[in-house]
Design a protein around this motif. Structure first.
Motif, PDB file in Angstrom:
ATOM      1  N   MET A 183      39.576  -6.702 168.139  1.00  0.00           N
ATOM      2  CA  MET A 183      39.963  -7.348 169.395  1.00  0.00           C
ATOM      3  C   MET A 183      40.216  -8.845 169.218  1.00  0.00           C
ATOM      4  O   MET A 183      40.859  -9.478 170.043  1.00  0.00           O
ATOM      5  N   LYS A 218      33.445 -11.895 171.591  1.00  0.00           N
ATOM      6  CA  LYS A 218      32.940 -11.296 172.840  1.00  0.00           C
ATOM      7  C   LYS A 218      32.951 -12.329 173.959  1.00  0.00           C
ATOM      8  O   LYS A 218      33.369 -12.041 175.079  1.00  0.00           O
ATOM      9  N   TYR A 221      36.178 -12.790 175.689  1.00  0.00           N
ATOM     10  CA  TYR A 221      36.529 -11.734 176.654  1.00  0.00           C
ATOM     11  C   TYR A 221      35.666 -11.782 177.911  1.00  0.00           C
ATOM     12  O   TYR A 221      36.039 -11.270 178.954  1.00  0.00           O
ATOM     13  N   ARG A 231      39.254  -8.711 182.526  1.00  0.00           N
ATOM     14  CA  ARG A 231      39.435  -8.810 181.076  1.00  0.00           C
ATOM     15  C   ARG A 231      38.240  -8.261 180.296  1.00  0.00           C
ATOM     16  O   ARG A 231      38.399  -7.668 179.236  1.00  0.00           O
ATOM     17  N   ARG A 232      37.071  -8.449 180.855  1.00  0.00           N
ATOM     18  CA  ARG A 232      35.878  -7.966 180.168  1.00  0.00           C
ATOM     19  C   ARG A 232      35.928  -6.446 179.942  1.00  0.00           C
ATOM     20  O   ARG A 232      35.333  -5.926 179.001  1.00  0.00           O
ATOM     21  N   LEU A 235      36.506  -4.839 176.578  1.00  0.00           N
ATOM     22  CA  LEU A 235      35.406  -4.623 175.632  1.00  0.00           C
ATOM     23  C   LEU A 235      35.018  -3.146 175.577  1.00  0.00           C
ATOM     24  O   LEU A 235      34.254  -2.722 174.728  1.00  0.00           O
TER      25      LEU A 235
END
Ligand code: NAD
Ligand code: ZN
Length: 360
Positions: A183, A218, A221, A231-232, A235
């Motif tokens: 990512m 992380k 995000y 957006r999270r 994950l």
């Protein structure tokens, strides 16, 4: 000292990356502090780095997914009240994701929130779960049904703790590390590919930089989306199929490994949707994801009906179809809510055909 600042609407906090265990001496000197230590970690490290907290107030916490519940929380309330915990207490947790979830829940509810410091001791907790502000408890058969948003005040990453982690849990954590690096983009993907041999050998220095990079990705995000809405959600890459695989195999496939398989399945779908080239799919699978698995699946049944049923129950599902996060050629993430059951079933069959019999 190397550190990352995480901003949170609850309170900002820092993650410190430390190269020796002296930080434990400083933690032991905090007034009104009490250590709650994962019982396995206590056993494995008491004649090593945990000698630095010898003689301090320590509660040993038994760990197990079946213990991540309100009863364990109540037992801790009792022990803390027995040692006259007041509003000014500082709870210092040393342990993995389960210790984090139980003690984080305690810290967030006792007197409506007390000081809390977290020292993660598993790869998953160091590279992923320690930031994100979530605490979760299981209720009956429902996993992570309840919880709170409550970040620790401080987090200390000391990778030497990982030396005693068993392979199953360690490689499970590696799944999340691989996910975060994919990512992160092309450079991070190449970086984890190059770092893998050292990470698998648990090289402390290499781990320190890989864990730090995972947390920075992380954080990128999470920022601006602490409470898990937009957006999270990205994950969740690998988790749409991953969670379903865990429950459809009665947890025979551990979480992080299920996430790796989940990413491989999502990539196969992305190829069919022309979002990802088959060269990229092959590169991700052969150079990064399969080397992180270190198991073969000859004995595991991938029952697509069961997997799809479990996907339908995904608590993060909002649309009428199945939800899926995918990575694209330019490493941008995309989330769809309209994946059909037949598309999912085809990806599962393709995975089994292509990779199921490989000695992974
Ligand atoms: N709160 C969150 O945001 C969040 C995010 C992801 C996962 N989780 C939760 O985390 C849990 C999984 O956590 P985990 O993978 O960190 O492992 P864990 O806490 O389940 O621990 C696994 C085992 O390793 C032992 N252990 C821990 N550290 C060790 C060490 N250094 N040496 C030897 N043994 C050690 C533990 O006693 C336990 O037996 C799940 O319950 C999951 O739901 C929470
Ligand atoms: Zn996960």
């Amino acid at each position: 000292m190397n550190s990352i600042l995480i901003s949170s609407r609850i309170h900002d906090y820092s993650v410190y990356f430390v190269e020796d265990s002296d930080f434990l001496l400083n933690l032991g000197d905090i007034p009104h502090s009490i250590f709650i230590v994962d019982s396995e970690v206590l056993k494995s490290h008491k004649s090593g780095s945990l000698r630095k907290i010898e003689g301090k107030d320590i509660i040993s916490l038994p760990i197990g997914e079946e213990l991540k519940n309100l009863e364990s929380v109540q037992r801790l309330y009792d022990k803390l009240m027995d040692s006259s915990a007041k509003r000014n207490i500082t709870i210092i947790t040393i342990g993995g994701g389960i210790a984090q979830d139980i003690t984080g829940y305690v810290a967030s509810t006792l007197y409506r929130g007390v000081n809390w410091i977290f020292v993660p001791t598993t790869l998953l907790a160091q590279a992923d779960s320690c930031i994100g502000s979530k605490t979760s408890l299981n209720y009956k058969n429902y996993k992570n049904l309840m919880g709170t948003f409550y970040p620790p005040q401080k987090i200390y990453i000391y990778t030497a703790f990982l030396s005693t982690q068993d392979d199953i849990n360690y490689f499970s954590g590696l799944g999340e590390v691989a996910k975060l690096h994919l990512m992160g983009g092309k450079e991070d993907t190449k970086a984890i590919q190059d770092a893998l041999p050292a990470v698998i050998a648990k090289d402390e220095k290499k781990l320190l930089s890989v864990v730090q990079r995972s947390l920075l990705i992380k954080k990128s995000y999470m920022e601006g989306d602490e409470f898990d809405t937009g957006r999270r959600n990205m994950l969740n890459f690998g988790h749409c199929f991953g969670h379903a695989i865990e429950s459809a195999t009665d947890f025979a496939v551990p979480h992080g490994r299920a996430v790796i398989i989940g990413m491989m399945m999502a990539n196969l779908i992305a190829v069919r949707k022309k979002l990802l080239s088959s060269d990229m799919e092959k590169y991700f699978a052969e150079r990064i994801l399969i080397p992180c698995l270190k198991v073969n699946f000859n004995g595991v049944q991938f029952d697509s009906e069961k997997i799809i049923d479990a996907m339908k129950k995904d608590k993060k599902r909002t649309g009428s179809g199945l939800a899926l996060v995918m990575i694209q050629n330019d490493y941008e993430m995309i989330r769809v809510n309209d994946l059909s059951e037949s598309e999912a079933a085809e990806a599962i069959s393709e995975f089994v055909l292509k990779y199921g019999r490989t000695r992974l």
